[in-house]
Design a protein around this motif. Sequence first.
Motif, PDB file in Angstrom:
ATOM      1  N   ALA A 167     -22.500  -9.444 -27.253  1.00 19.92           N
ATOM      2  CA  ALA A 167     -23.777  -9.478 -28.247  1.00 19.92           C
ATOM      3  C   ALA A 167     -23.620  -7.735 -27.831  1.00 19.92           C
ATOM      4  N   TYR A 168     -23.514  -6.227 -27.436  1.00 16.15           N
ATOM      5  CA  TYR A 168     -23.319  -5.540 -27.531  1.00 16.15           C
ATOM      6  C   TYR A 168     -22.875  -5.011 -29.142  1.00 16.15           C
ATOM      7  N   THR A 169     -21.314  -4.797 -28.799  1.00 13.98           N
ATOM      8  CA  THR A 169     -20.172  -4.990 -29.836  1.00 13.98           C
ATOM      9  C   THR A 169     -20.769  -5.611 -31.438  1.00 13.98           C
ATOM     10  N   PHE A 170     -21.503  -6.382 -31.424  1.00 15.50           N
ATOM     11  CA  PHE A 170     -22.229  -7.409 -32.088  1.00 15.50           C
ATOM     12  C   PHE A 170     -23.389  -6.430 -32.883  1.00 15.50           C
ATOM     13  N   MET A 171     -24.231  -5.967 -31.990  1.00 18.61           N
ATOM     14  CA  MET A 171     -25.388  -5.350 -32.320  1.00 18.61           C
ATOM     15  C   MET A 171     -24.919  -4.180 -32.972  1.00 18.61           C
ATOM     16  N   LEU A 172     -23.642  -2.891 -32.241  1.00 18.11           N
ATOM     17  CA  LEU A 172     -23.539  -1.933 -33.226  1.00 18.11           C
ATOM     18  C   LEU A 172     -22.637  -2.644 -34.444  1.00 18.11           C
ATOM     19  N   PHE A 173     -21.644  -3.508 -34.747  1.00 16.64           N
ATOM     20  CA  PHE A 173     -21.421  -3.659 -36.121  1.00 16.64           C
ATOM     21  C   PHE A 173     -22.382  -3.661 -36.890  1.00 16.64           C
ATOM     22  N   THR A 174     -23.676  -4.797 -36.529  1.00 17.38           N
ATOM     23  CA  THR A 174     -24.675  -5.196 -36.851  1.00 17.38           C
ATOM     24  C   THR A 174     -25.493  -3.818 -37.600  1.00 17.38           C
ATOM     25  N   LYS A 180     -12.499  -9.462 -29.595  1.00 21.31           N
ATOM     26  CA  LYS A 180     -13.423 -10.326 -28.189  1.00 21.31           C
ATOM     27  C   LYS A 180     -13.509 -11.544 -28.443  1.00 21.31           C
ATOM     28  N   TYR A 181     -14.260 -11.970 -29.374  1.00 21.38           N
ATOM     29  CA  TYR A 181     -14.062 -13.752 -29.981  1.00 21.38           C
ATOM     30  C   TYR A 181     -12.829 -14.277 -29.481  1.00 21.38           C
ATOM     31  N   ILE A 182     -11.976 -14.063 -30.073  1.00 24.60           N
ATOM     32  CA  ILE A 182     -10.882 -14.471 -29.134  1.00 24.60           C
ATOM     33  C   ILE A 182      -9.924 -14.641 -28.237  1.00 24.60           C
ATOM     34  N   GLY A 183     -10.522 -13.134 -27.178  1.00 22.49           N
ATOM     35  CA  GLY A 183     -10.783 -13.694 -26.336  1.00 22.49           C
ATOM     36  C   GLY A 183     -10.143 -12.653 -25.816  1.00 22.49           C
ATOM     37  N   LYS A 184      -9.308 -11.571 -26.826  1.00 21.32           N
ATOM     38  CA  LYS A 184      -8.674 -10.414 -26.250  1.00 21.32           C
ATOM     39  C   LYS A 184      -9.434  -9.062 -25.477  1.00 21.32           C
ATOM     40  N   THR A 185      -9.469  -8.612 -24.353  1.00 21.74           N
ATOM     41  CA  THR A 185     -10.018  -7.222 -23.574  1.00 21.74           C
ATOM     42  C   THR A 185      -9.394  -6.333 -24.293  1.00 21.74           C
ATOM     43  N   VAL A 186     -11.167  -5.929 -24.587  1.00 21.02           N
ATOM     44  CA  VAL A 186     -11.086  -3.758 -25.771  1.00 21.02           C
ATOM     45  C   VAL A 186     -11.370  -3.328 -24.702  1.00 21.02           C
ATOM     46  N   SER A 187     -10.868  -2.428 -24.009  1.00 25.69           N
ATOM     47  CA  SER A 187     -11.704  -1.443 -22.761  1.00 25.69           C
ATOM     48  C   SER A 187     -12.613  -0.895 -23.148  1.00 25.69           C
ATOM     49  N   THR A 188     -13.342   0.037 -23.361  1.00 28.01           N
ATOM     50  CA  THR A 188     -14.304   1.202 -23.750  1.00 28.01           C
ATOM     51  C   THR A 188     -13.423   2.041 -24.423  1.00 28.01           C
ATOM     52  N   LYS A 189     -12.486   2.614 -23.423  1.00 27.15           N
ATOM     53  CA  LYS A 189     -11.779   4.238 -24.553  1.00 27.15           C
ATOM     54  C   LYS A 189     -10.961   3.464 -26.039  1.00 27.15           C
TER      55      LYS A 189
END
Length: 514
Positions: free
Chosen positions: A37-44, A90-99
């Motif tokens: 959710a928070y990544t999508f919020m930043l995106f929008t 993230k939608y397809i299941g890959k891990t994306v770290s904060t870094k």
Amino acid sequence: MANPQLTAYISLVTTSGVLILLLFIYSFVKRKQTPFAYTFMLFTAAQCVYVFGHAFELASNTLEQIKHWTMVEYAGMPFAAALGLIVIMKYIGKTVSTKTGLLMCVIPFISFLMVLTNDYHHLFYKGMYLRADAPSPMADVSIGQWYIVHGAYTFGCLFTATTLLVRRWRSTKKAYRFQLATLIISQLLPMSAAFVYLLGITPYGMDPVPITMCVTASLFIWSIAASRLLTIVPIAKESIFESMREGVIVLDANRRIIDYNHAVKGMVPLLHSGVIGTSMDDVWPRLTGRAFPDDVSVDGLEEEVHWPSADGLSSYQARISLVTNKKGDAIGMLLMLIDVTEQRMLQEQLKKLAYYDGLTGIYNRTQFLVEGRALLEEAGGKPVSLILFDIDHFKQINDTYGHETGDQALKHIVSVCQRFMLPEMPFARYGGEEFVIALPSAKLSEAVRLAEDICKALQQNTLHFKGNAIDVTSSFGVVQQLSDTETLEAILRRADEALYTSKKEGRNRVTAAA
């Protein structure tokens, strides 16, 4: 008088902004139900800044106003592409770290700074001027070096996101394909529009990307209503495969290793990237010492296997199943390994508690009775003898030197006796300081000889413990089964009587029952 075309264009851009704002609000409200959710919020949010900034740019009257709103646009637009790629990953299941996420936003941040300070270096825009052919104030630009970097990175993010999604199409269940199509369009349309814009074939050089966002935002809203996009997200098969606690090895039709998950790497010491393509017929014998099962018997096979590891001997439950195509033809197999080492260790500990004496490690009384009865049943007319003995003056050892020394005396007795034991002789701690040995296929004379050897060895081996030298001797009673019908309990009673005779006659001696 305002230009109708420009007014319509601004209206469409503003509509895009409103729809994107609704998506932002929705993702905020559903943030606890949305995996990213928070990544999508930043995106929008980045898209909103870009779209509304562009609308205000189109409504500007002077070049200075246009420059101002262009700076606002670039507070959102460069980040939208990178954040969109992170959302897709993230939608397809890959891990994306904060870094990793922050590193992906480095070039967008530099682009934003370049636009803010362009008047000092002109690396983003070599020049910005009003178009002479436009019906209202519109800017045209001459691009600089960093604009090329920014454009390539933005296009790269959109292209990468599109590629990742398209590659998922065949492996995505039909129930989720509408979601997937929505996401593909959300990347493909802006990418195509940006390409058209760079070719300079749009009316008056206007940016068509914000208008395409009206379409993509509408699709997002439709997908949310139809398939609960964002709140119900398919889990990638690869993510399930890699996150499984059980080790899984995938074999092809020729029994060659073609893939394995992360968990199995810690289970199988021989497994590394170099074994990809190696036949399991070569790997399995080196692990277990046995041949890998035939294809005929492999489906549904379950067996326990063991092999050395850094922590000792590891135990695994191996489960093998065939992988078939729609026609039912075998195209490979899955080998699943479930770590049962702790379970096996617990079973061994429970077994020891049930069958063995905790101090000396030999059979306890209960297990000796089981083993003894089985031995008598299997004798088949052959002689069976018993040796019953206990430590002389054991209470005196405890009282004089302490119970710890008494425990050492018990271990000392067992240690000396085991020099004479054969594997087929059940040996047990029968009571506190009392021991018993069963001798299958042994006559009374043979049992007496063994008892005398043990008695002599005990007399010759002094116990040394905590600076004390202690003579530990034993008294023995030896018997042979009188007939096939004589029970173990009856034999033990006669052995106890013989033992009592040894004690009565001075201890440290062997007495055979009549």
